[in-house]
Write an enzyme that holds these catalytic residues in place. Structure first.
Site, PDB file in Angstrom:
ATOM      1  N   GLU A   1       0.829  -1.205   0.000  1.00  0.00           N
ATOM      2  CA  GLU A   1       0.000   0.000   0.000  1.00  0.00           C
ATOM      3  C   GLU A   1       0.870   1.264   0.000  1.00  0.00           C
ATOM      4  O   GLU A   1       1.842   1.358   0.739  1.00  0.00           O
ATOM      5  CB  GLU A   1      -0.926  -0.006   1.219  1.00  0.00           C
ATOM      6  CG  GLU A   1      -1.601   1.310   1.554  1.00  0.00           C
ATOM      7  CD  GLU A   1      -2.451   1.853   0.416  1.00  0.00           C
ATOM      8  OE1 GLU A   1      -2.427   3.078   0.212  1.00  0.00           O
ATOM      9  OE2 GLU A   1      -3.130   1.055  -0.266  1.00  0.00           O
TER      10      GLU A   1
ATOM     11  N   MET B   1     -17.352   6.271  -4.502  1.00  0.00           N
ATOM     12  CA  MET B   1     -17.858   5.285  -5.452  1.00  0.00           C
ATOM     13  C   MET B   1     -18.517   4.149  -4.684  1.00  0.00           C
ATOM     14  O   MET B   1     -17.948   3.082  -4.491  1.00  0.00           O
ATOM     15  CB  MET B   1     -16.722   4.788  -6.339  1.00  0.00           C
ATOM     16  CG  MET B   1     -16.236   5.810  -7.331  1.00  0.00           C
ATOM     17  SD  MET B   1     -14.975   5.148  -8.439  1.00  0.00           S
ATOM     18  CE  MET B   1     -14.834   6.485  -9.641  1.00  0.00           C
TER      19      MET B   1
ATOM     20  N   ALA C   1     -22.275   1.947  -4.108  1.00  0.00           N
ATOM     21  CA  ALA C   1     -23.538   1.595  -4.746  1.00  0.00           C
ATOM     22  C   ALA C   1     -24.709   2.341  -4.118  1.00  0.00           C
ATOM     23  O   ALA C   1     -25.607   2.821  -4.829  1.00  0.00           O
ATOM     24  CB  ALA C   1     -23.764   0.085  -4.660  1.00  0.00           C
TER      25      ALA C   1
ATOM     26  N   HIS D   1     -31.800  -6.677  24.705  1.00  0.00           N
ATOM     27  CA  HIS D   1     -30.693  -7.394  25.342  1.00  0.00           C
ATOM     28  C   HIS D   1     -30.942  -8.897  25.241  1.00  0.00           C
ATOM     29  O   HIS D   1     -32.069  -9.352  25.448  1.00  0.00           O
ATOM     30  CB  HIS D   1     -30.593  -6.997  26.817  1.00  0.00           C
ATOM     31  CG  HIS D   1     -29.581  -7.808  27.573  1.00  0.00           C
ATOM     32  ND1 HIS D   1     -28.234  -7.567  27.494  1.00  0.00           N
ATOM     33  CD2 HIS D   1     -29.735  -8.878  28.420  1.00  0.00           C
ATOM     34  CE1 HIS D   1     -27.595  -8.448  28.256  1.00  0.00           C
ATOM     35  NE2 HIS D   1     -28.481  -9.251  28.830  1.00  0.00           N
TER      36      HIS D   1
END
Length: 473
Positions: free
Chosen positions: A210, A326, A328, A452
């Site tokens: 990266e 970007m 959907a 819960h």
């Protein structure tokens, strides 16, 4: 929409999440709609080779990993065996069910699907060229929506020869015929870590290279750091702050050459498969935009105003081809907003409350500002965190990794951002988005009763930690 002689009120180019949702909403509002799609199936990248197939593989690989590592602790004795061909069949079946669903919705809403490649000849005219040499068809319409999505971006200034087997894109990485022994993922963003984690769980030794000094670049720093540590525990290696200068095929597979961004000697590592996952670019080529006078920015994105309109009357754009994340669901919201605008209503998208989810194990989910963004903007804020290790349901499920983090205005307590690292984070972020949509405070959520035992109690506890103190920590 002034051309009364047009055959359609709206022609949408592209049937991905933005395009098909825009078309359906417009049809529901009484407009006559056609959708142009060059693929054999509807759904765009998301349904065919993106969101849906990758999530099918993520879920299947997570189940395989749990069977190998967690079931015994739960008192379930099994000896799981990987059947990759059947896993891929499940992925393909899931895709087919979804794309067939879009075709059904088009039929139900009387939307005409037009197969072929769309090109804008002029305002109000879309030319569709089908395979096989048939004469192009011209669709006359009052409005055109460009929703052609995005394509694999590649690596800036580096030539990459994709072959679909050894040097692959995300489109190819969902269909590898066997599990590679080793894999290099170029790119530590959402796509890279999701697909890298799939093949890591199935047995590949994965190394992520990266450029930035952190994974999931835009994410909150606390989340990014903790997330990386969890993936390291799962067996994924990281080379951060590394600028890739070359990707090449070798006798045994492929190699990646990179050099430290901060300076230093270059290094080359090899693997059976190299996955290039360095993001996506707006797909706007071949639409005839230059010819009709629709400008694009330096990134190739269509320039629009606040109502998704280009400088040419009757031509609009949404989704990955315009500015913004970007995602959907961002494209879907823009599609709904545009359809409402074209129908004379007040369509609107709140871009400050668009959640983002990384569907790894555990998941990462975020909505609103990060702590780094608030500091940079000089906003006075308060933060509250709650770890899943203190959540009873998480303990029972063996999913105690991660935490929930709230960020709220120091004076008003209005929630400015929420970040979750943990099992089911993508579902839990929804209530935080609703809270922020209505300008809610951390106290508002903390005083809302939660069932819960549930994982969502950790969200409530983090809200408590923001305006007061949590109960279970």
């Amino acid at each position: 929409m002034s051309d009364s002689s047009a055959a359609f009120d709206l022609v949408v180019i592209g049937s991905g999440p933005g395009g098909y949702v825009c078309a359906i909403k417009a049809a529901q509002l009484g407009l006559k709609v056609a959708v142009v799609e060059k693929r054999e199936t509807y759904g765009g990248t998301c349904l065919n080779v993106g969101c849906i197939p990758s999530k099918a593989l993520l879920h299947a690989s997570e189940m395989y990993a749990e069977a190998r590592h967690s079931f015994a602790t739960l008192g379930i004795k099994v000896s799981p065996e990987l059947d990759l061909p059947t896993m891929l069949v499940h992925k393909d079946r899931t895709v087919k069910q979804n794309v067939d669903g879009i075709a059904f919705l088009f039929k139900k809403n009387r939307i005409e699907g037009v197969r072929g490649t769309g090109r804008i000849r002029a305002a109000g005219e879309v030319e569709v060229t089908a395979d096989g040499g048939a004469k192009p068809r011209v669709l006359k319409t009052k409005a055109i929506c460009i929703a052609t999505g995005s394509a694999v971006a590649g690596i800036p200034s580096v030539e990459v020869a994709f072959d679909g087997k050894t040097v692959v894109s995300s489109d190819d990485a969902i269909a590898l015929e066997k599990v590679p022994e080793t894999m290099i993922v170029v790119g530590g963003g959402v796509i890279g870590v999701e697909l890298g984690s799939v093949w890591s769980r199935l047995g590949a030794k994965v190394t992520v290279v990266e450029y930035l000094d952190k994974v999931l670049g835009p994410m909150d720093g606390d989340v990014s750091s903790a997330f990386q540590k969890l993936l390291v525990k799962q067996g994924v290696d990281f080379r951060l702050g590394a600028k890739v200068t070359g990707v090449a095929k070798t006798d045994k597979g492929a190699s990646v050459t990179f050099e430290p961004v901060a300076g230093g000697a270059a290094e080359t590592i090899e693997a059976d498969v190299v996955l290039v996952a360095t993001g996506r670019r707006a797909f706007t080529d071949g639409l005839g935009l230059d010819e009709v006078g629709v400008p694009r920015d330096k990134a190739g994105r269509v320039e629009i105003d606040a109502h998704y309109k280009t400088v040419v009357d009757g031509i609009y754009a949404i989704g990955d081809v315009v500015k913004g994340p970007m995602l959907a669901h961002k494209a879907e919201d823009e599609g709904i907003a545009l359809a409402e605008i074209l129908a004379g209503q007040a369509g609107h998208v709140n871009y400050g409350v668009i959640p983002s989810v990384v569907y790894t194990s555990p998941e990462v989910a975020s909505v609103g500002a990060t702590e780094e963004e608030l500091k940079q903007a000089g906003v006075a804020y308060k933060a509250g965190k709650f770890a899943f290790t203190a959540n009873g349901r998480a303990r029972a499920m063996l999913h105690t990794d991660g935490f929930v983090k709230f960020l709220a205005d120091a004076e008003t307590d209005r929630v400015l951002g929420v970040h979750i690292l943990g099992f089911g984070a993508g579902d839990m972020i929804a209530e935080c988005a609703v809270l922020m949509e209505f300008g809610g405070s951390s106290e508002d959520l903390a005083r809302t009763c939660h069932a819960h035992p549930t994982l969502s109690e950790a969200v409530r506890e983090a809200a408590m930690a923001t305006f007061a103190k949590p109960i279970h920590s």
